[in-house]
Design a protein around this motif. Structure first.
Motif, PDB file in Angstrom:
ATOM      1  N   GLY A   6       0.859  -1.291  -0.094  1.00  0.00           N
ATOM      2  CA  GLY A   6      -0.081   0.060  -0.016  1.00  0.00           C
ATOM      3  C   GLY A   6       0.858   1.260   0.140  1.00  0.00           C
ATOM      4  O   GLY A   6       0.714   2.356  -0.795  1.00  0.00           O
TER       5      GLY A   6
ATOM      6  N   GLY B 211       2.303   2.365  -3.115  1.00  0.00           N
ATOM      7  CA  GLY B 211       1.315   2.579  -4.331  1.00  0.00           C
ATOM      8  C   GLY B 211       1.219   1.199  -5.297  1.00  0.00           C
ATOM      9  O   GLY B 211       0.952   1.773  -6.431  1.00  0.00           O
TER      10      GLY B 211
ATOM     11  N   GLY C  58      -0.971  -1.196  -4.961  1.00  0.00           N
ATOM     12  CA  GLY C  58      -2.131  -1.665  -5.218  1.00  0.00           C
ATOM     13  C   GLY C  58      -2.896  -1.601  -6.248  1.00  0.00           C
ATOM     14  O   GLY C  58      -3.914  -2.018  -6.831  1.00  0.00           O
ATOM     15  N   THR C  59      -2.650  -0.368  -7.158  1.00  0.00           N
ATOM     16  CA  THR C  59      -3.276  -0.223  -8.306  1.00  0.00           C
ATOM     17  C   THR C  59      -3.234  -1.052  -9.304  1.00  0.00           C
ATOM     18  O   THR C  59      -4.077  -1.310  -9.998  1.00  0.00           O
TER      19      THR C  59
ATOM     20  N   ASN D  79      -4.714   1.903  -2.621  1.00  0.00           N
ATOM     21  CA  ASN D  79      -3.553   1.718  -1.841  1.00  0.00           C
ATOM     22  C   ASN D  79      -4.025   2.063  -0.040  1.00  0.00           C
ATOM     23  O   ASN D  79      -3.414   1.434   0.655  1.00  0.00           O
TER      24      ASN D  79
ATOM     25  N   ASP E 214      -4.830   6.550  -7.837  1.00  0.00           N
ATOM     26  CA  ASP E 214      -5.600   6.916  -6.620  1.00  0.00           C
ATOM     27  C   ASP E 214      -5.696   8.360  -6.749  1.00  0.00           C
ATOM     28  O   ASP E 214      -4.784   9.240  -6.823  1.00  0.00           O
TER      29      ASP E 214
END
Length: 587
Positions: free
Chosen positions: A128, A131, A133-134, A299, A445
């Motif tokens: 997370g 970054g 998670g995307t 994230n 995000d």
């Protein structure tokens, strides 16, 4: 030549604080009063009623105790809602983890499971914060459908023993192919009372779903089974007889026995927990977004999932993730925000503190019946039929992922499925070498209060009701996130939408599924939607996914689509030239 108005927007780049601000803070900033608290309390109680039997059943099937399932739901549910990037996410133990958790307990013991859970939480926190998670959104739709169905098959197979009341000659094997012969050999010892209880549980859950869909069928079935067992003193296995009941308090947090050798041994399990947890939680958040029109921050959500897993392991719980069924229940119960998830955890805590002794009467057959229905509902039957009809490539990815999940390993299934999907995409792209898409594959995000700065001023100089969205290039699973984020900005305030496919040479099943969600959202708002410029192959794929007339109107080009919409909206006097009266957005 017709002029075209193209959206060229740039965004203020949000900072760390904005991207990782929990949705709870966002909701409180918007204003929170008694009406919102009342809605969240009702939703939280509803979800807690669903989570109570389910958390115990999942824990038992995973090789843990029912108390550990409740600890997971309490700690995970509170922390995921407190820190998460989704308004409606409900955290807790999930059926998808049963296979991995049971294998970890069998190989490394309970201390190994707790250590792997804490390590998985730390991995999720790192994912997370970096970054990453995307990029979970890159997993193709057939892979998620395939491994979910495979997990459901394994869960159902793992419940045969408790569904039928079988006495096995030895420990129940974990692998599917080893389990079936052992179950088959024990079939002559079926216990009639156990079968009646498990059958009654399934019938009550399924029956209430059709007769009284808003009633908590799982809890009612389990309570009925416990009452019958106590009244008639049935000789069946219960939580009390097998596990000695449930403690009426939470344990104090403590670290499991840790040494470098054990940490090294459970590291593969921790990575598998983290990967599956990331996939499951973000899928659940996406489902909630689709049901509400909101947008989560991936994230921030993974950071919360990581913290929740670390805390769950410290309290003796098992893996935490976002749960699709409970999150959907939360949305349907008209929750306002994350406080519903926090209250769901507190309601479960009250049950542990006040009514834990009553859980001793719950038969394991009833909890097995609960999991059997959960496994059946996990299989996305319509999606499987659609993918099998869609193309041979998508069908192959789906079937390979499903078979590897059942007969090999979940992590291996995801990796192989993703690799096959990538190879399939490369093969298709090789036929379209002259096509280039300017669309970024992944949407970043953004903060809740983030606003667009128009580089070229307002895009709408004429009719504000109709918007034209033109897709350019190959529309595949990697581009669906961007497509959805753009529609979030432009689709909510328009009465009618034209989607132009004239520059799209190919779309895959993930893209078609995203379009189907768009159609559902627009039609639920009472809006109109037209697809223009669709080639024969694309139209066939759209039809397979249910986007047929009269649900969707098709026109040959944008001008005809706009003219049709003007007529429907009672604006026949308008000029239908797209560039003069209607904003055009390119992706």
């Amino acid at each position: 030549m017709k002029k075209q108005t193209t959206e060229k927007s740039r965004y203020i780049t949000p900072g760390f604080v904005e991207l990782f601000t929990p949705k709870l803070i966002t909701v409180l900033r918007e204003g929170y009063g008694m009406a919102q608290l009342r809605a969240d309390a009702i939703a939280g109680l509803t979800v807690a009623i669903v989570a109570l039997p389910l958390s115990m059943a999942i824990a038992i099937a995973s090789g843990a105790t029912p108390a550990q399932g409740l600890y997971t739901a309490i700690v995970g549910g509170i922390l995921v809602s407190l820190l998460g990037g989704s308004r409606f996410q409900i955290g807790g133990p999930a059926g998808a983890f049963i296979v991995l958790v049971a294998a970890t307990v069998q190989a490394h013991g309970m201390d190994g499971l707790l250590l792997a859970t804490i390590m998985a939480g730390a991995i999720l926190v790192v994912i997370g914060l970096l970054g990453l998670g995307t990029y979970i959104k890159f997993i193709p739709y057939p892979v998620t459908v395939g491994f979910t169905a495979g997990i459901a098959v394994i869960i159902f197979a793992s419940q045969f023993k408790d569904l039928l009341g079988l006495d096995l000659a030895g420990p129940e094997p974990g692998p599917f192919l080893e389990k079936i012969p052992v179950i088959w050999a024990a079939l002559p010892g079926i216990d009639l009372a156990t079968v009646m209880l498990s059958g009654m549980t399934i019938l009550v859950i399924v029956g209430l779903k059709y007769v009284r869909p808003h009633w908590p069928g799982m809890l009612i079935a389990v309570v009925c089974g416990a009452v019958i067992t106590a009244l008639f003193d049935l000789p069946v296995s219960t939580i009390g007889s097998v596990y000695g009941g449930i403690p009426n308090s939470l344990p104090m947090p403590s670290l499991p026995d840790v040494d470098f050798a054990k940490a090294q041994a459970v590291l593969p399990n921790a990575i598998a927990f983290a990967l599956l947890g990331a996939i499951e939680s973000l899928l659940s958040a996406v489902v909630a977004d689709g049901m509400t029109g909101r947008r989560h921050r991936s994230n921030c959500e993974l950071l919360a999932q990581g913290v929740a897993n670390v805390a769950s392991g410290l309290f003796g719980g098992i893996c935490v993730t976002g749960t699709i069924a409970r999150t959907a229940t939360n949305v349907r119960s008209k929750a306002h925000g994350p406080i519903a998830g926090i209250l769901h955890g507190l309601f479960l805590l009250l049950f542990v503190l006040i009514a834990a002794p009553l859980a001793a009467f719950i038969p394991l057959a009833c909890l097995a019946g609960v999991l059997a229905t959960v496994a059946w509902n996990m299989i996305e039957k319509h999606a499987i039929v659609t993918l099998l009809r869609s193309s041979r490539g998508d069908a192959a990815v789906l079937l390979m992922t499903l078979l590897l999940t059942v007969f090999r390993d979940l992590l291996e299934a995801i990796v192989v499925g993703f690799a096959l999907g990538s190879v399939l995409f490369i093969r298709r792209m090789s036929r379209m070498a002259d096509i280039e898409s300017a669309t970024p594959f992944v949407a970043e995000d953004r903060a809740d209060d983030q606003t667009a700065l128009k580089a070229d001023g307002p895009v709408s100089a004429g009719d504000p009701d109709i918007v034209i969205f033109r897709i350019s290039g190959v529309f595949f699973f990697g581009a669906t996130a961007t497509f959805g984020s753009v529609l979030d900005r432009i689709g909510d305030t328009r009465r009618a939408l034209v989607v132009d496919f004239s520059s799209v040479p190919f779309l895959d099943s993930t893209a078609a599924n995203t379009l189907a969600s768009l159609v559902h959202k627009v039609r639920n708002r009472g809006g109109l939607i037209v697809f223009s410029g669709t080639k024969r192959d694309i139209r066939r794929d759209l039809f397979v996914h249910g986007m047929k007339p009269p649900q969707i109107h098709y026109e040959a080009d944008v001008d005809q689509a706009v003219a049709w919409l003007d007529q429907k909206l009672g604006k026949s006097g308008h000029n239908s030239e797209q560039g003069e009266n209607h904003p055009v957005f390119e992706s």
